[in-house]
Design a protein around this motif. Structure first.
Motif, mmCIF file in Angstrom:
data_model
loop_
_atom_site.group_PDB
_atom_site.id
_atom_site.type_symbol
_atom_site.label_atom_id
_atom_site.label_comp_id
_atom_site.label_asym_id
_atom_site.label_seq_id
_atom_site.Cartn_x
_atom_site.Cartn_y
_atom_site.Cartn_z
ATOM 1 N N SER A 1 0.856 -1.259 -0.036
ATOM 2 C CA SER A 1 -0.041 0.037 0.148
ATOM 3 C C SER A 1 0.653 1.223 -0.096
ATOM 4 C CB SER A 1 -0.876 0.208 1.363
ATOM 5 O OG SER A 1 -0.344 0.122 2.525
ATOM 6 N N GLU B 1 -0.819 -3.794 -10.097
ATOM 7 C CA GLU B 1 -1.376 -4.184 -8.900
ATOM 8 C C GLU B 1 -2.096 -3.048 -8.080
ATOM 9 O OE1 GLU B 1 1.870 -7.295 -9.177
ATOM 10 O OE2 GLU B 1 1.447 -5.474 -9.761
ATOM 11 N N PHE B 2 -1.679 -1.934 -8.837
ATOM 12 C CA PHE B 2 -2.289 -0.621 -8.369
ATOM 13 C C PHE B 2 -3.134 0.086 -9.285
ATOM 14 C CE2 PHE B 2 1.180 -1.395 -5.458
ATOM 15 C CZ PHE B 2 0.804 -1.095 -4.125
ATOM 16 N N GLN C 1 -4.038 0.572 -2.548
ATOM 17 C CA GLN C 1 -3.646 -0.724 -2.303
ATOM 18 C C GLN C 1 -3.568 -1.826 -3.146
ATOM 19 O OE1 GLN C 1 -6.739 -1.379 0.797
ATOM 20 N NE2 GLN C 1 -5.136 -0.953 2.153
ATOM 21 N N ASN C 2 -2.769 -2.555 -2.947
ATOM 22 C CA ASN C 2 -2.303 -3.930 -3.782
ATOM 23 C C ASN C 2 -3.458 -5.056 -3.375
ATOM 24 O OD1 ASN C 2 -1.521 -6.376 -5.052
ATOM 25 N ND2 ASN C 2 1.174 -5.861 -4.396
ATOM 26 N N VAL D 1 1.707 4.243 -8.437
ATOM 27 C CA VAL D 1 0.482 3.689 -7.764
ATOM 28 C C VAL D 1 -0.801 4.547 -7.767
ATOM 29 C CG1 VAL D 1 2.109 3.005 -5.847
ATOM 30 C CG2 VAL D 1 1.332 5.085 -5.683
ATOM 31 N N THR E 1 3.380 -6.002 1.405
ATOM 32 C CA THR E 1 2.451 -6.853 1.310
ATOM 33 C C THR E 1 1.995 -7.394 2.508
ATOM 34 O OG1 THR E 1 3.714 -8.595 0.183
ATOM 35 C CG2 THR E 1 2.528 -7.279 -1.292
#
Length: 186
Positions: free
Chosen positions: A83, A106-107, A127-128, A141, A168
């Protein structure tokens, strides 16, 4: 910080450093001092040991009078990033944040946004939610779409505040903050 100061002012510490330098480089300490290289070497060692390997910044982007620009929020992380949270403080007379978007991979999901646009302050959290093993390296991000309100040669400063990044597994990561500064062009 007190412990670091004690170590750096301890004569035995410096004696060990001098022996280490001589053994590794074959250069005698008086030669390093004579050529002014010792201070540089010590500063480099201190920087490598104590500076965070992670950073957060905004992409380098030119801003033009009356234009719209996209700024990427970039985190460099040495561990899998879970995050990122950051607030942006800026002069509301020079720019306006029109929209906040997700980043890459992932973001790519939409970040949470807390905006006090009238005060020149916006905070985002992303957040991922996809992968516990990645990403690492340079990660986008989020993105800020901004409108330029200022005049030519006005200087735009965007200060990054309340920064926190986590792995993570939830561990805090030390982070170097790189603020954004540029001059508006015509």
């Amino acid at each position: 910080a007190d412990k670091i100061f004690i170590i750096l002012t301890n004569p035995r510490f410096w004696q060990k450093i001098m022996i280490f330098i001589r053994n590794i480089t074959g250069i005698c300490l008086p030669r390093l001092i004579m050529f002014g290289q010792f201070d540089f070497l010590v500063q480099r060692v201190i920087i490598e040991l104590f500076m965070p390997k992670n950073s957060i910044s905004l992409s380098k982007t030119d801003l033009f009078v009356g234009g719209t620009s996209l700024l990427e929020i970039i985190v460099k992380s040495s561990q899998p990033l879970g995050s990122a949270s950051v607030a942006f403080n800026y002069d509301k007379n020079l720019i306006k944040i029109r929209e906040v978007k997700g980043g890459d991979g992932e973001f790519s999901n939409e970040p949470l946004v807390n905006s006090q646009e009238g005060n020149g302050w916006v905070k985002i959290i992303n957040q991922n939610l996809i992968n516990l093993d990645s990403p690492t390296g340079e990660i986008v991000v989020g993105r800020l779409m901004i409108d330029v309100l200022g005049e030519e040669r006005d200087i735009v400063n965007i200060k990054l505040e309340q920064v926190s990044i986590h792995t993570t597994n939830g561990a805090d990561l030390d982070v170097k903050i790189i603020n954004f500064k540029t001059k508006i062009k015509s």
